[in-house]
Design a protein around this motif. Structure first.
Motif, PDB file in Angstrom:
ATOM      1  N   ARG A 245       0.840  -1.189   0.000  1.00 39.65           N
ATOM      2  CA  ARG A 245       0.000   0.000   0.000  1.00 39.65           C
ATOM      3  C   ARG A 245       0.877   1.242   0.000  1.00 39.65           C
ATOM      4  NH1 ARG A 245      -5.040   1.684   4.062  1.00 39.65           N
ATOM      5  NH2 ARG A 245      -5.609   3.585   2.896  1.00 39.65           N
ATOM      6  N   ILE A 246       0.557   2.175  -0.864  1.00 40.89           N
ATOM      7  CA  ILE A 246       1.340   3.412  -0.938  1.00 40.89           C
ATOM      8  C   ILE A 246       0.511   4.573  -0.384  1.00 40.89           C
ATOM      9  CG2 ILE A 246       2.783   2.644  -2.830  1.00 40.89           C
ATOM     10  CD1 ILE A 246       0.073   5.085  -3.659  1.00 40.89           C
ATOM     11  N   TYR A 247       1.222   5.593   0.060  1.00 43.03           N
ATOM     12  CA  TYR A 247       0.578   6.805   0.587  1.00 43.03           C
ATOM     13  C   TYR A 247       1.159   7.998  -0.160  1.00 43.03           C
ATOM     14  CZ  TYR A 247      -0.828   3.656   4.329  1.00 43.03           C
ATOM     15  OH  TYR A 247      -1.355   2.602   5.030  1.00 43.03           O
ATOM     16  N   GLY A 248       0.314   8.694  -0.863  1.00 45.11           N
ATOM     17  CA  GLY A 248       0.767   9.837  -1.631  1.00 45.11           C
ATOM     18  C   GLY A 248      -0.393  10.739  -2.006  1.00 45.11           C
ATOM     19  N   ASP A 253      -4.361  16.560  -7.604  1.00 44.01           N
ATOM     20  CA  ASP A 253      -4.731  17.343  -6.416  1.00 44.01           C
ATOM     21  C   ASP A 253      -3.755  18.516  -6.284  1.00 44.01           C
ATOM     22  OD1 ASP A 253      -5.621  18.327  -4.035  1.00 44.01           O
ATOM     23  OD2 ASP A 253      -5.418  16.443  -2.920  1.00 44.01           O
ATOM     24  N   LEU A 254      -3.933  19.491  -7.147  1.00 43.99           N
ATOM     25  CA  LEU A 254      -2.980  20.594  -7.230  1.00 43.99           C
ATOM     26  C   LEU A 254      -2.958  21.431  -5.961  1.00 43.99           C
ATOM     27  CD1 LEU A 254      -3.602  21.757 -10.912  1.00 43.99           C
ATOM     28  CD2 LEU A 254      -1.977  20.067 -10.041  1.00 43.99           C
ATOM     29  N   ALA A 255      -4.092  21.558  -5.288  1.00 40.29           N
ATOM     30  CA  ALA A 255      -4.143  22.372  -4.061  1.00 40.29           C
ATOM     31  C   ALA A 255      -3.254  21.774  -2.976  1.00 40.29           C
ATOM     32  CB  ALA A 255      -5.587  22.479  -3.579  1.00 40.29           C
ATOM     33  N   THR A 256      -3.348  20.457  -2.764  1.00 41.73           N
ATOM     34  CA  THR A 256      -2.513  19.801  -1.751  1.00 41.73           C
ATOM     35  C   THR A 256      -1.041  19.851  -2.135  1.00 41.73           C
ATOM     36  OG1 THR A 256      -4.353  18.317  -1.232  1.00 41.73           O
ATOM     37  CG2 THR A 256      -2.178  17.686  -0.439  1.00 41.73           C
ATOM     38  N   LEU A 257      -0.757  19.662  -3.423  1.00 39.05           N
ATOM     39  CA  LEU A 257       0.636  19.757  -3.872  1.00 39.05           C
ATOM     40  C   LEU A 257       1.190  21.155  -3.630  1.00 39.05           C
ATOM     41  CD1 LEU A 257       0.455  17.766  -7.247  1.00 39.05           C
ATOM     42  CD2 LEU A 257       1.543  17.040  -5.115  1.00 39.05           C
ATOM     43  N   ALA A 258       0.360  22.160  -3.843  1.00 36.75           N
ATOM     44  CA  ALA A 258       0.802  23.540  -3.598  1.00 36.75           C
ATOM     45  C   ALA A 258       1.004  23.787  -2.107  1.00 36.75           C
ATOM     46  CB  ALA A 258      -0.206  24.519  -4.185  1.00 36.75           C
ATOM     47  N   ASP A 259       0.127  23.223  -1.278  1.00 40.59           N
ATOM     48  CA  ASP A 259       0.230  23.426   0.174  1.00 40.59           C
ATOM     49  C   ASP A 259       1.540  22.880   0.732  1.00 40.59           C
ATOM     50  OD1 ASP A 259      -2.166  24.730   0.297  1.00 40.59           O
ATOM     51  OD2 ASP A 259      -3.327  22.970   0.911  1.00 40.59           O
ATOM     52  N   GLN A 260       2.026  21.777   0.178  1.00 40.29           N
ATOM     53  CA  GLN A 260       3.291  21.239   0.677  1.00 40.29           C
ATOM     54  C   GLN A 260       4.493  21.803  -0.092  1.00 40.29           C
ATOM     55  OE1 GLN A 260       3.722  17.013   0.341  1.00 40.29           O
ATOM     56  NE2 GLN A 260       4.033  17.064  -1.858  1.00 40.29           N
ATOM     57  N   ARG A 261       4.233  22.844  -0.903  1.00 43.14           N
ATOM     58  CA  ARG A 261       5.280  23.561  -1.639  1.00 43.14           C
ATOM     59  C   ARG A 261       6.066  22.640  -2.569  1.00 43.14           C
ATOM     60  NH1 ARG A 261       7.724  27.797   2.903  1.00 43.14           N
ATOM     61  NH2 ARG A 261       5.713  28.785   3.414  1.00 43.14           N
ATOM     62  N   THR A 262       5.326  21.849  -3.313  1.00 46.71           N
ATOM     63  CA  THR A 262       5.948  20.966  -4.308  1.00 46.71           C
ATOM     64  C   THR A 262       6.552  21.792  -5.437  1.00 46.71           C
ATOM     65  OG1 THR A 262       4.314  19.253  -3.803  1.00 46.71           O
ATOM     66  CG2 THR A 262       5.541  19.031  -5.869  1.00 46.71           C
ATOM     67  N   PRO A 291      -4.544  10.066 -14.418  1.00 49.89           N
ATOM     68  CA  PRO A 291      -4.244  10.554 -13.068  1.00 49.89           C
ATOM     69  C   PRO A 291      -4.631   9.614 -11.936  1.00 49.89           C
ATOM     70  CG  PRO A 291      -5.123  12.333 -14.409  1.00 49.89           C
ATOM     71  CD  PRO A 291      -5.247  11.082 -15.227  1.00 49.89           C
ATOM     72  N   GLY A 292      -5.594   8.712 -12.162  1.00 53.80           N
ATOM     73  CA  GLY A 292      -5.960   7.774 -11.113  1.00 53.80           C
ATOM     74  C   GLY A 292      -4.866   6.785 -10.782  1.00 53.80           C
ATOM     75  N   ASN A 293      -3.882   6.652 -11.653  1.00 50.52           N
ATOM     76  CA  ASN A 293      -2.790   5.690 -11.443  1.00 50.52           C
ATOM     77  C   ASN A 293      -1.474   6.355 -11.056  1.00 50.52           C
ATOM     78  OD1 ASN A 293      -4.494   3.587 -12.132  1.00 50.52           O
ATOM     79  ND2 ASN A 293      -3.873   3.561 -14.277  1.00 50.52           N
ATOM     80  N   ILE A 294      -1.473   7.660 -10.884  1.00 53.46           N
ATOM     81  CA  ILE A 294      -0.233   8.383 -10.605  1.00 53.46           C
ATOM     82  C   ILE A 294      -0.393   9.185  -9.312  1.00 53.46           C
ATOM     83  CG2 ILE A 294       1.467  10.016 -11.479  1.00 53.46           C
ATOM     84  CD1 ILE A 294       1.240   7.522 -13.168  1.00 53.46           C
ATOM     85  N   PHE A 295       0.554   9.002  -8.388  1.00 51.19           N
ATOM     86  CA  PHE A 295       0.562   9.735  -7.125  1.00 51.19           C
ATOM     87  C   PHE A 295       1.936  10.395  -6.949  1.00 51.19           C
ATOM     88  CE2 PHE A 295      -2.694   6.591  -6.771  1.00 51.19           C
ATOM     89  CZ  PHE A 295      -3.705   7.177  -6.009  1.00 51.19           C
ATOM     90  N   ILE A 296       1.964  11.344  -6.007  1.00 53.47           N
ATOM     91  CA  ILE A 296       3.209  12.059  -5.697  1.00 53.47           C
ATOM     92  C   ILE A 296       3.551  11.816  -4.233  1.00 53.47           C
ATOM     93  CG2 ILE A 296       4.405  14.263  -5.734  1.00 53.47           C
ATOM     94  CD1 ILE A 296       3.395  13.286  -8.480  1.00 53.47           C
ATOM     95  N   SER A 297       4.804  11.445  -3.995  1.00 52.38           N
ATOM     96  CA  SER A 297       5.252  11.179  -2.630  1.00 52.38           C
ATOM     97  C   SER A 297       5.205  12.466  -1.794  1.00 52.38           C
ATOM     98  CB  SER A 297       6.673  10.629  -2.650  1.00 52.38           C
ATOM     99  OG  SER A 297       7.193  10.547  -1.335  1.00 52.38           O
TER     100      SER A 297
END
Length: 534
Positions: A245-248, A253-262, A291-297
């Motif tokens: 199981r992965i967590y990402g 989800d551009l808002a969350t990516l922006a919040d963590q300053r990606t 996009p359903g198959n791609i996540f960002i760490s």
């Protein structure tokens, strides 16, 4: 099968009528001969109640009802927000991992049948409510008895008959298109549907997906760009897959990516590099990158890392296709349109009698405007339309083996547009391609190629000897071979000497290294040596 296919067509028609998809179609700027077909549809003659759904929701629900092939088409469309109205794109995104699940108890029963054990014997915890659900399978979270957090993927029951009926109609339409349209014949629609048939049935075999995931994980082991979760082979079966199981963060989800300053620019650039690495370094690429198959760490957002799941569809290229694409792209990046045109002619994609200057001018007209522009300013829809017009003019054929690659390119471009619209795709890709070309011609690779060819020498020598021995022992009524006729012996020796000299020259000038030219060199040397010895 024919009766089932007819029933399937009636089912499709009922869904079209139920969700008013014909209204969506006729709202488009269609040619007059298509617009008048509305008057031949009996259901449009009767008054209809107002549909209490938005057009995007109606399209999404219709695709869901029609099954996996239609859902996958919606997934592909959902990645091209530049080509769709926003309301429709938002709805179609739900097809990526929010398709209505099937009965969880049915999933539990199927898992136990496949594993030959009860759920409690394999898992210390199993969540009955699905974590995600897509066109072909749904996923449940669980924990193995050994403590690892995993996801359990199980194939939807009853898919093969539906897929078979849809494919029967696709084959029929493809054959009609090839029969009645010269333009369609250039696209090889029957071959394209045949390739898709193999792909969709392969996706129903989760052991194949497990093998693909393991290969992709091995290819990017210790990579700082891509992570692929581990497969637990002890619990994998044709209809059940158990993996880490992965967590990402979902890539859209551009808002969350922006919040963590990606670092969005680096993220987009790495996406392009991952694609080119898979295609050219490994010849093994993830071909279902919606996009359903791609996540960002969530670790190190300043150096973002992709996480890829669902490797049910992968593509690969032959060395010839790799070489052809690399040379074309390299010439393309250098804006050497004459070289691009010549490569198309040499490969047989366009007829040999094509006028090189005219074809070069046509390619330049289509491609030159897209250079030195950020991705947000490039309309790939218009570029593809103009390329198709060029293809029709020069009878250029589409290669079915590259359809998966083209589909993946559409996904990559769609994701890049969302992540970092100012990404210059060409500037990002060109350095990688140049580096790959240099590495391909490095001494290490050249030595490896020579070694591969040398390892084939015994087999090639045996084949050549057997062939020539058969030639030297013809039927009794056949004329004697040249080396048995006294007047021809000198000529045979001369031919053998020429073959030896030609083979040696070809090897010395690169034939022993270049994969495409290696076999002629060795054949010439072997044949020449044999003729001289005889």
């Amino acid at each position: 099968m024919k009766l089932l296919a007819v029933r399937r067509l009636l089912r499709i028609q009922r869904v079209v009528i139920r969700y008013r998809l014909d209204d969506l179609l006729f709202a488009l700027p269609l040619p007059w001969f298509l617009r008048i077909t509305r008057f031949g549809m009996p259901w449009r003659w009767l008054p209809r109640k107002r549909l209490e759904l938005s057009r995007g929701a109606a399209l999404r629900l219709a695709l869901q009802d029609l099954g996996p092939i239609f859902i996958k088409f919606g997934q592909l469309l959902s990645t091209r927000r530049d080509l769709l109205p926003e309301d429709i794109a938002d709805e179609l995104m739900l097809l990526q991992d929010r398709v209505p699940p099937f009965d969880p108890q049915q999933a539990v029963k199927l898992i136990e049948e496949q594993l030959g054990k009860t759920i409690s014997e394999v898992f210390s915890r199993f969540d009955v409510e699905p974590l995600a659900s897509a066109s072909v399978a749904q996923v449940h979270s669980a924990q193995l008895r050994t403590g690892e957090e995993v996801v359990v993927k199980v194939v939807r029951p009853g898919l093969k008959p539906i897929i078979g009926q849809d494919l029967a109609w696709l084959f029929l339409l493809a054959r009609w298109a090839e029969k009645f349209s010269a333009d369609a014949r250039l696209l090889h629609p029957v071959d394209v549907v045949a390739d898709y048939e193999k792909t969709i049935y392969d996706e129903l075999d989760l052991l194949r997906e497990a093998a693909n995931s393991s290969q992709l994980r091995r290819n990017f082991e210790d990579s700082d760009m891509l992570y692929v979760p581990q497969v637990y082979w002890d619990w994998c079966r044709p209809k059940v897959l158990v993996m880490e199981r992965i967590y990402g963060i979902q890539v859209t989800d551009l808002a969350t990516l922006a919040d963590q300053r990606t670092d969005m620019k680096l993220l987009a650039e790495r996406g392009v590099e991952i694609f080119f690495t898979q295609v050219f370094r490994d010849s093994f690429f993830h071909a279902d990158m919606h996009p359903g198959n791609i996540f960002i760490s969530t670790v190190a957002p300043w150096s973002p890392k992709y996480i890829a799941i669902d490797c049910g569809i992968v593509g690969s290229l032959t060395p010839e296709d790799q070489d052809y694409l690399a040379r074309n792209l390299f010439a393309f990046f250098k804006r050497d349109y004459r070289r691009v045109a010549q490569l198309h002619i040499d490969s047989g994609w366009v007829p040999a009698e094509t006028k090189l200057n005219e074809f070069e001018a046509a390619i330049r007209t289509v491609c030159e405007p897209i250079f030195e522009k950020p991705l947000k300013d490039i309309s790939f829809g218009q570029v593809l339309m103009r390329l198709f017009q060029t293809a029709r003019r020069f009878n250029m054929e589409v290669q079915p083996q590259l359809v998966l690659l083209q589909k993946t390119l559409l996904n990559i471009e769609g994701l890049g547009r969302q992540l970092y619209p100012d990404l210059d795709l060409w500037t990002t890709a060109q350095p990688f391609l140049e580096r790959w070309m240099r590495e391909r011609m490095s001494p290490k690779n050249l030595f490896h190629n020579v070694q591969s060819q040398v390892e084939q020498l015994p087999h090639l020598a045996n084949m050549t000897r057997d062939l020539l021995e058969r030639m030297s022992q013809p039927h009794a009524r056949d004329p004697s071979p040249p080396w048995r006729q006294p007047n021809e012996r000198r000529l045979v020796r001369v031919v053998g000497g020429v073959l030896l000299a030609g083979g040696a020259t070809l090897a010395a000038t690169g034939g022993a290294i270049d994969t495409l030219a290696a076999w002629p060199a060795w054949v010439m040397l072997a044949a020449g040596l044999y003729l001289v010895a005889r």
